[in-house]
Design a protein around this motif. Structure first.
Motif, PDB file in Angstrom:
ATOM      1  N   SER A   1       0.885  -1.179   0.017  1.00  0.00           N
ATOM      2  CA  SER A   1      -0.136   0.032  -0.079  1.00  0.00           C
ATOM      3  C   SER A   1       0.941   1.353  -0.061  1.00  0.00           C
ATOM      4  CB  SER A   1      -1.059   0.128   1.275  1.00  0.00           C
ATOM      5  OG  SER A   1      -0.290   0.221   2.322  1.00  0.00           O
ATOM      6  N   PRO A   2       0.312   2.297  -0.564  1.00  0.00           N
ATOM      7  CA  PRO A   2       1.223   3.763  -0.498  1.00  0.00           C
ATOM      8  C   PRO A   2       1.363   4.174   0.791  1.00  0.00           C
ATOM      9  CG  PRO A   2      -0.776   3.627  -1.840  1.00  0.00           C
ATOM     10  CD  PRO A   2      -0.840   2.377  -1.500  1.00  0.00           C
ATOM     11  N   GLN A   3       0.419   3.910   1.949  1.00  0.00           N
ATOM     12  CA  GLN A   3       0.613   4.206   3.323  1.00  0.00           C
ATOM     13  C   GLN A   3       1.990   3.668   3.823  1.00  0.00           C
ATOM     14  OE1 GLN A   3      -2.842   3.774   5.660  1.00  0.00           O
ATOM     15  NE2 GLN A   3      -1.690   4.618   7.379  1.00  0.00           N
ATOM     16  N   ALA A   4       1.865   2.276   3.547  1.00  0.00           N
ATOM     17  CA  ALA A   4       2.954   1.671   4.113  1.00  0.00           C
ATOM     18  C   ALA A   4       4.417   1.957   3.514  1.00  0.00           C
ATOM     19  CB  ALA A   4       3.012   0.132   3.735  1.00  0.00           C
ATOM     20  N   ARG A   5       4.161   2.406   2.032  1.00  0.00           N
ATOM     21  CA  ARG A   5       5.639   2.968   1.609  1.00  0.00           C
ATOM     22  C   ARG A   5       6.089   4.123   2.210  1.00  0.00           C
ATOM     23  NH1 ARG A   5       3.805   1.413  -4.427  1.00  0.00           N
ATOM     24  NH2 ARG A   5       3.990  -0.793  -4.229  1.00  0.00           N
ATOM     25  N   ALA A   6       5.167   4.917   2.370  1.00  0.00           N
ATOM     26  CA  ALA A   6       5.399   6.338   2.887  1.00  0.00           C
ATOM     27  C   ALA A   6       6.170   5.996   4.131  1.00  0.00           C
ATOM     28  CB  ALA A   6       4.077   7.245   3.049  1.00  0.00           C
ATOM     29  N   GLU A   7       5.544   5.142   5.023  1.00  0.00           N
ATOM     30  CA  GLU A   7       6.080   4.999   6.332  1.00  0.00           C
ATOM     31  C   GLU A   7       7.576   4.368   6.426  1.00  0.00           C
ATOM     32  OE1 GLU A   7       3.425   2.786   8.842  1.00  0.00           O
ATOM     33  OE2 GLU A   7       1.754   4.048   8.621  1.00  0.00           O
ATOM     34  N   MET A   8       7.663   3.531   5.437  1.00  0.00           N
ATOM     35  CA  MET A   8       9.050   2.890   5.222  1.00  0.00           C
ATOM     36  C   MET A   8      10.000   3.928   4.889  1.00  0.00           C
ATOM     37  SD  MET A   8       9.058  -0.066   6.190  1.00  0.00           S
ATOM     38  CE  MET A   8       7.528  -1.484   6.851  1.00  0.00           C
ATOM     39  N   GLU A   9       9.648   4.848   3.907  1.00  0.00           N
ATOM     40  CA  GLU A   9      10.499   5.822   3.677  1.00  0.00           C
ATOM     41  C   GLU A   9      10.796   6.886   4.717  1.00  0.00           C
ATOM     42  OE1 GLU A   9       8.733   7.787   0.386  1.00  0.00           O
ATOM     43  OE2 GLU A   9       9.147   6.190  -1.138  1.00  0.00           O
ATOM     44  N   LYS A  10      10.100   7.125   5.659  1.00  0.00           N
ATOM     45  CA  LYS A  10      10.074   7.794   6.716  1.00  0.00           C
ATOM     46  C   LYS A  10      11.024   7.271   7.755  1.00  0.00           C
ATOM     47  CE  LYS A  10       6.516   9.878   8.382  1.00  0.00           C
ATOM     48  NZ  LYS A  10       5.316  10.124   9.413  1.00  0.00           N
ATOM     49  N   MET A  11      10.935   5.804   7.815  1.00  0.00           N
ATOM     50  CA  MET A  11      11.767   5.272   8.790  1.00  0.00           C
ATOM     51  C   MET A  11      13.172   5.246   8.372  1.00  0.00           C
ATOM     52  SD  MET A  11       9.100   2.165   9.851  1.00  0.00           S
ATOM     53  CE  MET A  11      10.436   0.924  10.368  1.00  0.00           C
ATOM     54  N   GLN A  12      13.255   5.290   6.732  1.00  0.00           N
ATOM     55  CA  GLN A  12      14.575   5.186   6.397  1.00  0.00           C
ATOM     56  C   GLN A  12      15.432   6.428   6.251  1.00  0.00           C
ATOM     57  OE1 GLN A  12      14.141   3.376   2.476  1.00  0.00           O
ATOM     58  NE2 GLN A  12      13.983   1.183   3.414  1.00  0.00           N
ATOM     59  N   ASP A  13      14.611   7.523   6.821  1.00  0.00           N
ATOM     60  CA  ASP A  13      15.400   8.763   6.707  1.00  0.00           C
ATOM     61  C   ASP A  13      16.184   8.830   7.753  1.00  0.00           C
ATOM     62  OD1 ASP A  13      15.791  11.706   6.391  1.00  0.00           O
ATOM     63  OD2 ASP A  13      13.850  12.250   7.455  1.00  0.00           O
ATOM     64  N   ARG A  14      17.610   9.220   7.524  1.00  0.00           N
ATOM     65  CA  ARG A  14      18.580   9.395   8.611  1.00  0.00           C
ATOM     66  C   ARG A  14      19.003  10.737   8.963  1.00  0.00           C
ATOM     67  NH1 ARG A  14      19.020   4.522  11.001  1.00  0.00           N
ATOM     68  NH2 ARG A  14      18.647   3.005   9.494  1.00  0.00           N
ATOM     69  N   SER A  15      17.954  11.538   8.731  1.00  0.00           N
ATOM     70  CA  SER A  15      18.325  13.059   9.010  1.00  0.00           C
ATOM     71  C   SER A  15      18.377  13.370  10.362  1.00  0.00           C
ATOM     72  CB  SER A  15      17.620  14.071   8.274  1.00  0.00           C
ATOM     73  OG  SER A  15      16.363  13.827   8.303  1.00  0.00           O
ATOM     74  N   TRP A  16      17.237  12.534  11.241  1.00  0.00           N
ATOM     75  CA  TRP A  16      17.097  12.912  12.421  1.00  0.00           C
ATOM     76  C   TRP A  16      18.310  12.865  13.580  1.00  0.00           C
ATOM     77  CZ3 TRP A  16      17.488   8.230  15.054  1.00  0.00           C
ATOM     78  CH2 TRP A  16      17.332   7.125  13.916  1.00  0.00           C
TER      79      TRP A  16
END
Length: 71
Positions: free
Chosen positions: A33-48
């Protein structure tokens, strides 16, 4: 409280494999689903910022035993 039917299925029941397959299909649909893809991309963001890890001192282990008694 609703009056729905409660069914118990164990692993000897032929419906058990069907239930597992339905749950697996739900997980596959969620992963696509697009929602799961968006959540996975957010989790892969290493800028935090990373947490500042530190070692905890050893603490003694205390075991608590609770004994239930009937009146």
């Amino acid at each position: 409280m609703p009056d729905w039917l409660e069914i118990t299925i164990d692993d000897d029941d032929p419906r058990y494999a069907e239930l597992l397959e339905q749950q697996a299909e739900d997980r596959r649909r969620w992963a696509a689903s697009p929602q799961a893809r968006a959540e996975m991309e957010k989790m892969q963001d290493r800028s935090w910022p990373r947490p500042d890890w530190h070692v905890l001192k050893d603490k003694p282990y205390f075991q608590r035993i609770i004994k239930w008694t009937s009146p």
